[in-house]
Design an enzyme around this catalytic site. Structure first.
Site, PDB file in Angstrom:
ATOM      1  N   ARG A 106      36.482  45.831  40.470  1.00  0.00           N
ATOM      2  CA  ARG A 106      34.918  45.483  39.487  1.00  0.00           C
ATOM      3  C   ARG A 106      34.058  46.278  39.814  1.00  0.00           C
ATOM      4  O   ARG A 106      32.986  46.418  39.128  1.00  0.00           O
ATOM      5  CB  ARG A 106      33.955  44.377  39.496  1.00  0.00           C
ATOM      6  CG  ARG A 106      35.255  43.414  38.685  1.00  0.00           C
ATOM      7  CD  ARG A 106      35.702  43.144  37.368  1.00  0.00           C
ATOM      8  NE  ARG A 106      36.620  42.282  36.872  1.00  0.00           N
ATOM      9  CZ  ARG A 106      37.658  42.329  36.401  1.00  0.00           C
ATOM     10  NH1 ARG A 106      37.732  43.532  35.584  1.00  0.00           N
ATOM     11  NH2 ARG A 106      38.196  41.621  35.987  1.00  0.00           N
TER      12      ARG A 106
ATOM     13  N   ASN B 159      39.250  49.797  35.079  1.00  0.00           N
ATOM     14  CA  ASN B 159      38.800  49.493  33.920  1.00  0.00           C
ATOM     15  C   ASN B 159      37.259  49.218  34.606  1.00  0.00           C
ATOM     16  O   ASN B 159      36.970  47.425  34.593  1.00  0.00           O
ATOM     17  CB  ASN B 159      39.079  48.301  33.346  1.00  0.00           C
ATOM     18  CG  ASN B 159      39.900  46.972  33.936  1.00  0.00           C
ATOM     19  OD1 ASN B 159      40.176  47.323  35.106  1.00  0.00           O
ATOM     20  ND2 ASN B 159      40.136  46.209  33.187  1.00  0.00           N
TER      21      ASN B 159
ATOM     22  N   HIS C  93      49.909  48.889  30.743  1.00  0.00           N
ATOM     23  CA  HIS C  93      49.641  47.783  30.097  1.00  0.00           C
ATOM     24  C   HIS C  93      50.265  47.582  28.448  1.00  0.00           C
ATOM     25  O   HIS C  93      49.657  47.825  27.959  1.00  0.00           O
ATOM     26  CB  HIS C  93      47.953  47.548  30.449  1.00  0.00           C
ATOM     27  CG  HIS C  93      47.643  46.003  29.252  1.00  0.00           C
ATOM     28  ND1 HIS C  93      46.731  44.861  30.373  1.00  0.00           N
ATOM     29  CD2 HIS C  93      47.831  45.487  28.461  1.00  0.00           C
ATOM     30  CE1 HIS C  93      46.719  44.068  29.414  1.00  0.00           C
ATOM     31  NE2 HIS C  93      47.058  44.554  28.149  1.00  0.00           N
TER      32      HIS C  93
ATOM     33  N   ASN D  42      45.685  37.718  30.417  1.00  0.00           N
ATOM     34  CA  ASN D  42      46.275  39.056  29.388  1.00  0.00           C
ATOM     35  C   ASN D  42      47.001  40.019  29.980  1.00  0.00           C
ATOM     36  O   ASN D  42      46.311  40.490  31.718  1.00  0.00           O
ATOM     37  CB  ASN D  42      45.386  39.801  28.414  1.00  0.00           C
ATOM     38  CG  ASN D  42      45.957  40.124  27.340  1.00  0.00           C
ATOM     39  OD1 ASN D  42      46.696  39.806  26.571  1.00  0.00           O
ATOM     40  ND2 ASN D  42      44.760  42.172  27.660  1.00  0.00           N
TER      41      ASN D  42
ATOM     42  N   ASP E 285      47.215  40.966  40.345  1.00  0.00           N
ATOM     43  CA  ASP E 285      46.522  41.056  38.386  1.00  0.00           C
ATOM     44  C   ASP E 285      45.325  40.424  38.725  1.00  0.00           C
ATOM     45  O   ASP E 285      44.497  40.047  37.694  1.00  0.00           O
ATOM     46  CB  ASP E 285      46.333  40.907  37.214  1.00  0.00           C
ATOM     47  CG  ASP E 285      46.104  41.177  35.832  1.00  0.00           C
ATOM     48  OD1 ASP E 285      44.829  42.209  36.132  1.00  0.00           O
ATOM     49  OD2 ASP E 285      46.944  41.254  35.148  1.00  0.00           O
TER      50      ASP E 285
HETATM   51  O1  DOR Z   1      43.829  38.674  32.352  1.00  0.00           O
HETATM   52  C1  DOR Z   1      43.103  40.415  32.392  1.00  0.00           C
HETATM   53  N1  DOR Z   1      42.399  40.610  33.313  1.00  0.00           N
HETATM   54  N2  DOR Z   1      44.131  41.222  31.649  1.00  0.00           N
HETATM   55  C2  DOR Z   1      44.140  42.021  31.802  1.00  0.00           C
HETATM   56  O2  DOR Z   1      45.151  43.415  32.119  1.00  0.00           O
HETATM   57  C3  DOR Z   1      42.490  42.891  32.229  1.00  0.00           C
HETATM   58  C4  DOR Z   1      41.975  42.105  33.215  1.00  0.00           C
HETATM   59  C5  DOR Z   1      40.686  42.172  33.467  1.00  0.00           C
HETATM   60  O3  DOR Z   1      40.348  43.001  33.772  1.00  0.00           O
HETATM   61  O4  DOR Z   1      39.736  41.249  33.117  1.00  0.00           O
END
Ligand code: DOR
Length: 428
Positions: free
Chosen positions: A60, A90, A177, A276, A303
């Site tokens: 993050r 990300n 992904h 996800n 993840d």
């Molecule tokens: O649940 C998820 N959270 N799946 C992802 O692919 C991204 C991740 C996130 O960055 O929070």
């Protein structure tokens, strides 16, 4: 300071031995080694494994330091037994330039809890339109080898093909992904019996499987390396098995949560279970466990997706997807794979250390427990069940689906190049 780690069982095999760590490397393995000028750490018969390597962590930083920082996320990683993590792209700004990946790498070095290997974005801003400067990131101080738009899919087949071709120049890999966006518009959970009952929009297995099939064919066509992130369905396991049977260079990961949790948990409407790809069915869980056991799925990756309270403690539809996982990963793998006899500790060392290090082309990690190798190690207490308490974890976020759960094994110590980052289950 050099350490003498007494009474540990490499890979959980045989009688306990002592391991001397000198200048960051394993210097001696034997019984009854003399203290010399080493500081002694009592291993208490713990299982000795190479330090764990995570191919898929969200730290993050930069951008959402309220949810996690490199400092707090890597401390959580060390407590979980990890000596290296790949930090997903990300962030805000997105890790799509040499500047951002070098910043994340440097923050990891400064924190010193574990090595941070930044993942570079495949496309500028994760927008899926224009390829990012992959070569510049590869050549940067961060030495990026894994590229991913994780959180979103590189859905344009032509762009995906070009990215796969491009990374061959520096032995990189595209970590996809796999989520066909047109099949998952508004999706809230796994498409199936439970989603119908709850009236939530479904995320069908085919949306993952269609992209995996396409990308395996693309990787074979251009002779490149593909890695599939967080495989979640039985059909995906079948497709990876098929690609491997063709001899194609395709690897895959599964998360700890997909090895144990199922979609019926959504009936609680507790957004801690929103993730996800979504939690799937018991049949999918069984196929994922079998795939990890027989090597179709190469590795476990967390993840780890920390989220601030206000992003997670909302009604189901508004909450962000994701779960934390660094501090609980090994416990879940022990519960689902080791105790039931599906994996030995030696195989755990492959699936959580040597294989992810190889896929990420990460030097100095995932090495055998042998004299001369870097002393990146973790000690696992086999008979030390502990109860997960979200409030006392090192991560800045609280979104663990395992709060209150008893896990069968704990991390007793972690060493990064011979220096302890964790001792007696606490930061060193
Ligand atoms: O649940 C998820 N959270 N799946 C992802 O692919 C991204 C991740 C996130 O960055 O929070």
């Amino acid at each position: 300071m050099n350490y003498l780690v007494r009474d540990v069982r490499p890979y959980g095999e045989g009688e306990p031995v002592d391991v001397r760590l000198v200048d960051g490397a394993i210097a001696e393995i034997g019984t009854g080694l003399s203290d010399g000028d080493s500081r002694v750490y009592a291993g208490g018969g713990a299982v000795l494994l190479p330090g764990l390597v995570d191919l898929h962590t969200h730290l993050r930083e930069p951008g959402r330091e309220d949810a996690e920082t490199v400092e707090t996320g890597t401390l959580a990683a060390a407590l979980g037994g990890f000596t290296a993590v790949h930090a997903m792209a990300n962030t805000d700004p997105v890790a799509d330039t040499a500047g951002v990946v070098e910043q994340v790498w440097r923050l990891g070095q400064e924190a010193g809890h574990c090595d941070v290997a930044p993942v570079g974005a495949v496309t500028v801003g994760l927008r899926g339109e224009q390829m990012a400067e992959l070569g510049t990131m590869a050549d940067s101080a961060a030495r990026v080898r894994v590229f991913s738009d994780d959180g979103t899919c590189v859905s344009d087949a032509s762009l995906m093909r070009r990215a796969l071709e491009y990374v061959k120049a520096f032995d990189g890999v595209i970590a996809q992904h796999a989520q066909e966006p047109r099949l998952t518009v508004g999706a809230q959970m796994n498409e199936g019996v439970v989603s119908s009952r709850l009236g939530l929009t479904g995320w069908p297995a085919v949306a993952e499987e269609a992209v995996i099939a396409r990308d395996c064919l693309l990787a074979a066509h251009v002779g490149s390396r593909l890695h599939v992130c967080h495989v979640s369905t039985a059909g995906s396991v079948e497709l990876i098995r098929w690609a491997k049977s063709k001899g194609w260079d395709v690897t895959a990961e599964v998360t700890p949560h997909h090895l144990v949790l199922t979609d019926d948990l959504a009936a609680s409407y507790d957004p801690v279970f929103k993730v996800n790809p979504p939690l799937r069915t018991a049949a999918d869980v069984a196929a994922l466990r079998a795939g990890l056991a027989d090597g179709t799925i190469d590795c476990v990756a967390t993840d780890n997706a920390p989220h601030a309270l206000e992003d997670k403690e909302a009604e189901w539809g508004a909450a962000l997807p994701g779960m934390t996982g660094l501090e609980t990963a090994l416990g879940i793998v022990a519960e689902t794979m080791v105790l039931p006899g599906r994996l030995t500790w030696r195989q755990v060392a492959e699936r959580l250390s040597s294989t992810p290090a190889r896929i990420g082309r990460l030097e100095g990690h995932g090495r055998p427990l042998a004299v001369g190798e870097p002393a990146n190690l973790c000690l696992v207490d086999e008979a030390a069940p502990w109860t997960v308490d979200a409030a006392t974890m090192a991560t800045r976020s609280r979104n663990t689906p395992f709060a209150g759960r008893s896990l069968p094994v704990g991390v007793r110590a972690t060493f990064l190049r011979g220096t302890p980052t964790v001792l007696d289950g606490a930061p060193a």
